[in-house]
Design a protein around this motif. Structure first.
Motif, PDB file in Angstrom:
ATOM      1  N   GLY A  31       1.070  -1.511   0.067  1.00 38.10           N
ATOM      2  CA  GLY A  31      -0.006  -0.025   0.207  1.00 38.10           C
ATOM      3  C   GLY A  31       0.418   1.130  -0.244  1.00 38.10           C
ATOM      4  N   CYS A  32       0.340   2.642   0.078  1.00 37.67           N
ATOM      5  CA  CYS A  32       1.079   3.338  -0.174  1.00 37.67           C
ATOM      6  C   CYS A  32      -0.099   5.407   0.138  1.00 37.67           C
ATOM      7  CB  CYS A  32       1.408   3.857  -1.562  1.00 37.67           C
ATOM      8  SG  CYS A  32       2.848   5.478  -1.552  1.00 37.67           S
ATOM      9  N   THR A  33       0.880   5.407   0.913  1.00 38.45           N
ATOM     10  CA  THR A  33      -0.359   6.518   1.447  1.00 38.45           C
ATOM     11  C   THR A  33      -0.805   7.528   1.269  1.00 38.45           C
ATOM     12  OG1 THR A  33       1.905   7.022   3.310  1.00 38.45           O
ATOM     13  CG2 THR A  33      -0.719   6.192   3.794  1.00 38.45           C
ATOM     14  N   PHE A  34       0.477   8.178  -0.199  1.00 41.94           N
ATOM     15  CA  PHE A  34       1.231   8.860  -1.195  1.00 41.94           C
ATOM     16  C   PHE A  34       0.067   9.002  -2.007  1.00 41.94           C
ATOM     17  CE2 PHE A  34       5.290   9.014  -0.635  1.00 41.94           C
ATOM     18  CZ  PHE A  34       5.799   9.512   0.607  1.00 41.94           C
ATOM     19  N   GLY A  35      -0.896   7.922  -2.354  1.00 42.65           N
ATOM     20  CA  GLY A  35      -1.829   7.598  -2.948  1.00 42.65           C
ATOM     21  C   GLY A  35      -2.065   8.614  -4.494  1.00 42.65           C
ATOM     22  N   CYS A  36      -0.948   8.676  -5.419  1.00 45.36           N
ATOM     23  CA  CYS A  36      -1.138   9.482  -6.198  1.00 45.36           C
ATOM     24  C   CYS A  36      -2.469   8.762  -7.470  1.00 45.36           C
ATOM     25  CB  CYS A  36       0.162   9.266  -7.329  1.00 45.36           C
ATOM     26  SG  CYS A  36       2.219   9.376  -6.120  1.00 45.36           S
ATOM     27  N   ALA A  37      -2.380   9.505  -8.128  1.00 48.43           N
ATOM     28  CA  ALA A  37      -3.701   9.482  -8.784  1.00 48.43           C
ATOM     29  C   ALA A  37      -3.686   8.373 -10.664  1.00 48.43           C
ATOM     30  CB  ALA A  37      -4.961  11.089  -9.158  1.00 48.43           C
ATOM     31  N   TYR A  38      -2.093   8.183 -10.592  1.00 49.73           N
ATOM     32  CA  TYR A  38      -2.335   7.531 -11.682  1.00 49.73           C
ATOM     33  C   TYR A  38      -1.513   6.112 -11.736  1.00 49.73           C
ATOM     34  CZ  TYR A  38       2.428  10.700 -10.010  1.00 49.73           C
ATOM     35  OH  TYR A  38       3.266  11.104  -9.365  1.00 49.73           O
ATOM     36  N   CYS A  39      -1.228   5.679 -10.277  1.00 49.83           N
ATOM     37  CA  CYS A  39      -0.206   5.036  -9.602  1.00 49.83           C
ATOM     38  C   CYS A  39      -0.806   3.480 -10.444  1.00 49.83           C
ATOM     39  CB  CYS A  39      -0.475   4.745  -8.115  1.00 49.83           C
ATOM     40  SG  CYS A  39       0.842   3.818  -6.968  1.00 49.83           S
ATOM     41  N   TYR A  40       0.535   2.817 -10.556  1.00 47.31           N
ATOM     42  CA  TYR A  40       0.156   1.447 -11.266  1.00 47.31           C
ATOM     43  C   TYR A  40       0.587   0.585  -9.672  1.00 47.31           C
ATOM     44  CZ  TYR A  40       1.565   4.623 -15.502  1.00 47.31           C
ATOM     45  OH  TYR A  40       1.491   5.403 -16.039  1.00 47.31           O
ATOM     46  N   ALA A  41       1.132   0.683  -9.314  1.00 46.95           N
ATOM     47  CA  ALA A  41       1.347  -0.007  -8.324  1.00 46.95           C
ATOM     48  C   ALA A  41      -0.320  -0.600  -7.167  1.00 46.95           C
ATOM     49  CB  ALA A  41       2.115   0.908  -7.103  1.00 46.95           C
ATOM     50  N   ALA A  42      -0.674   0.604  -7.538  1.00 52.35           N
ATOM     51  CA  ALA A  42      -2.098  -0.377  -7.207  1.00 52.35           C
ATOM     52  C   ALA A  42      -3.089  -1.330  -8.042  1.00 52.35           C
ATOM     53  CB  ALA A  42      -3.501   1.197  -6.954  1.00 52.35           C
ATOM     54  N   VAL A  53      -9.760   2.257  -3.245  1.00 49.32           N
ATOM     55  CA  VAL A  53      -8.894   2.542  -1.513  1.00 49.32           C
ATOM     56  C   VAL A  53      -8.111   2.970  -1.917  1.00 49.32           C
ATOM     57  CG1 VAL A  53     -10.862   1.448  -0.442  1.00 49.32           C
ATOM     58  CG2 VAL A  53      -8.405   0.315  -0.788  1.00 49.32           C
ATOM     59  N   TRP A  54      -7.082   2.734  -2.855  1.00 49.50           N
ATOM     60  CA  TRP A  54      -5.198   2.734  -3.033  1.00 49.50           C
ATOM     61  C   TRP A  54      -5.227   3.922  -2.171  1.00 49.50           C
ATOM     62  CZ3 TRP A  54      -1.247  -0.295  -3.326  1.00 49.50           C
ATOM     63  CH2 TRP A  54      -0.190   0.876  -3.275  1.00 49.50           C
ATOM     64  N   GLY A  55      -4.386   4.784  -1.574  1.00 53.74           N
ATOM     65  CA  GLY A  55      -4.052   5.519  -0.837  1.00 53.74           C
ATOM     66  C   GLY A  55      -4.675   5.618   0.442  1.00 53.74           C
ATOM     67  N   VAL A  85       6.854  -1.997  -4.984  1.00 49.53           N
ATOM     68  CA  VAL A  85       5.282  -2.270  -5.163  1.00 49.53           C
ATOM     69  C   VAL A  85       4.856  -1.269  -3.923  1.00 49.53           C
ATOM     70  CG1 VAL A  85       4.962  -4.319  -5.833  1.00 49.53           C
ATOM     71  CG2 VAL A  85       5.331  -3.897  -3.531  1.00 49.53           C
ATOM     72  N   THR A  86       5.638  -0.488  -3.294  1.00 51.39           N
ATOM     73  CA  THR A  86       5.349   1.424  -3.277  1.00 51.39           C
ATOM     74  C   THR A  86       6.193   2.151  -2.793  1.00 51.39           C
ATOM     75  OG1 THR A  86       4.499   1.499  -0.731  1.00 51.39           O
ATOM     76  CG2 THR A  86       5.597  -0.317  -0.561  1.00 51.39           C
ATOM     77  N   ASP A  87       6.582   2.919  -2.048  1.00 51.04           N
ATOM     78  CA  ASP A  87       7.583   3.816  -1.839  1.00 51.04           C
ATOM     79  C   ASP A  87       8.176   3.336  -0.735  1.00 51.04           C
ATOM     80  OD1 ASP A  87       7.978   6.949  -3.029  1.00 51.04           O
ATOM     81  OD2 ASP A  87       8.987   6.688  -1.165  1.00 51.04           O
ATOM     82  N   PRO A  88       8.797   3.517   0.107  1.00 45.85           N
ATOM     83  CA  PRO A  88       9.876   3.033   0.642  1.00 45.85           C
ATOM     84  C   PRO A  88      10.006   3.997   1.979  1.00 45.85           C
ATOM     85  CG  PRO A  88      11.701   3.517  -1.160  1.00 45.85           C
ATOM     86  CD  PRO A  88      10.312   3.566  -1.176  1.00 45.85           C
ATOM     87  N   THR A 117      11.927   6.812  -4.615  1.00 40.36           N
ATOM     88  CA  THR A 117      11.272   7.428  -3.892  1.00 40.36           C
ATOM     89  C   THR A 117      10.423   8.881  -3.933  1.00 40.36           C
ATOM     90  OG1 THR A 117      11.110   7.878  -2.057  1.00 40.36           O
ATOM     91  CG2 THR A 117      12.564   8.575  -2.252  1.00 40.36           C
ATOM     92  N   ARG A 118       9.656   9.150  -3.519  1.00 41.04           N
ATOM     93  CA  ARG A 118       9.682  10.523  -3.469  1.00 41.04           C
ATOM     94  C   ARG A 118       9.796  11.321  -2.295  1.00 41.04           C
ATOM     95  NH1 ARG A 118       6.542   8.242  -7.777  1.00 41.04           N
ATOM     96  NH2 ARG A 118       5.340   9.607  -9.221  1.00 41.04           N
ATOM     97  N   GLY A 119       9.686  10.812  -1.369  1.00 46.98           N
ATOM     98  CA  GLY A 119       9.909  10.516  -0.191  1.00 46.98           C
ATOM     99  C   GLY A 119      10.624  11.639   0.657  1.00 46.98           C
TER     100      GLY A 119
END
Ligand code: SF4
Length: 280
Positions: A31-42, A53-55, A85-88, A117-119
């Motif tokens: 899962g990933c709480t950044f929840g980008c609108a385009y995320c393929y990992a979802a 419920v992604w994000g 599959v997510t952001d570390p 990452t985006r973090g």
């Protein structure tokens, strides 16, 4: 947030990550709480909840560092992608420190590590990252506009915080990549291209949105499609940006840009003085 005991922390690489030359992936979170609108990992099977419920959910592998201690010998010297599959560097990583625990555990085994990452939190771990001899930190900076960023990835960190963190990583002597992926609408193509070039990243990656009319899982979701259409950004704009960027830097596109850092031997050779260096 859910905490789970996982059986393994390193998985054999598959898909474009495998094709890029990686042997292993490492995901401390699902899962990933950044929840980008385009995320393929979802849409990936590892992220088992409905894309709707992604994000809004995250699962942490609470035994990640312990597993990494035990399993690190099998990845010694090999290319590892963290994370697939997510952001570390999720916000909860600040307290849980699972990613940091893994880094500390694998450090003695010196894998060829790529962090994606985006973090901005990645800069917290510079003290550990500096000890890796084959490493690249890729930061996703998909646009020059925080207004656009807020439309596509409202819960992800502001762009300037990412630049700032990547600057700190780079200044520590760690190779870095700037990933304009997926390339979101850009407000000022010339200024953004110049900024990237002047930053002098080791790798620059761009990637246009997939467009298969929603026919496969990794396609651009309807939210992102609508946003793109509303802004009036399309493939021709993407191409114009890439062509402009190519005036000043080498640009990798799509999966061609996701490859491991050089082997330790070649990295050392690349920094060794050459005959030419002796004469300048
Ligand atoms: S940060 Fe990465 S994994 Fe998380 S939602 Fe955005 S694209 Fe998906």
């Amino acid at each position: 947030m859910e905490l789970i005991e996982s059986r393994s922390i390193f998985s054999p690489a598959t898909g474009y990550i495998r094709r890029g030359g990686f042997e292993w992936t490492c995901n401390p979170y699902l899962g990933c709480t950044f929840g980008c609108a385009y995320c393929y990992a979802a849409f990936l099977p590892q992220n088992r909840r409905p894309p709707e419920v992604w994000g809004r959910w995250i699962t942490a592998k609470k035994n990640a560092a312990g597993l990494a201690q035990k399993q690190a010998p099998k990845i010694a010297g090999q290319p590892v992608y963290m994370s697939s599959v997510t952001d570390p560097y999720q916000p909860i990583e600040r307290g849980l420190m699972l990613t940091r625990g893994i880094l500390e555990a694998i450090r003695p085994h010196q894998p060829r590590l790529t962090i994606q990452t985006r973090g901005p939190l990645v800069s917290r771990d510079i003290d550990v990252l500096k000890d890796f001899r084959s490493l690249r930190v890729n930061m996703s900076i998909p646009t020059d506009s925080d207004r656009v960023r807020q439309q596509f990835e409202p819960k992800a960190p502001p762009l300037e915080k990412r630049w700032e963190a990547l600057r700190q990583v780079k200044d520590a002597g760690i190779p870095v990549g700037v990933c304009v992926t997926p390339t979101l609408p850009i407000e000022n193509v010339d200024t953004f291209a110049r900024r990237i070039a002047e930053f002098k990243p080791d790798v620059v990656v761009c990637q246009d949105f997939h467009d298969a009319g929603g026919r496969f899982g990794a396609d651009t979701g309807v939210t992102a499609r609508d946003l793109l259409a509303g802004i009036g950004w399309g493939p021709a704009d993407y191409r114009r940006f890439v062509n402009r960027l190519r005036h000043s830097v080498t640009v990798f596109e799509g999966e061609t840009g996701f490859f491991p850092p050089p082997t330790i031997e070649s990295a050392v050779a690349a920094t060794a003085p050459t005959l030419f260096d002796d004469y300048v």
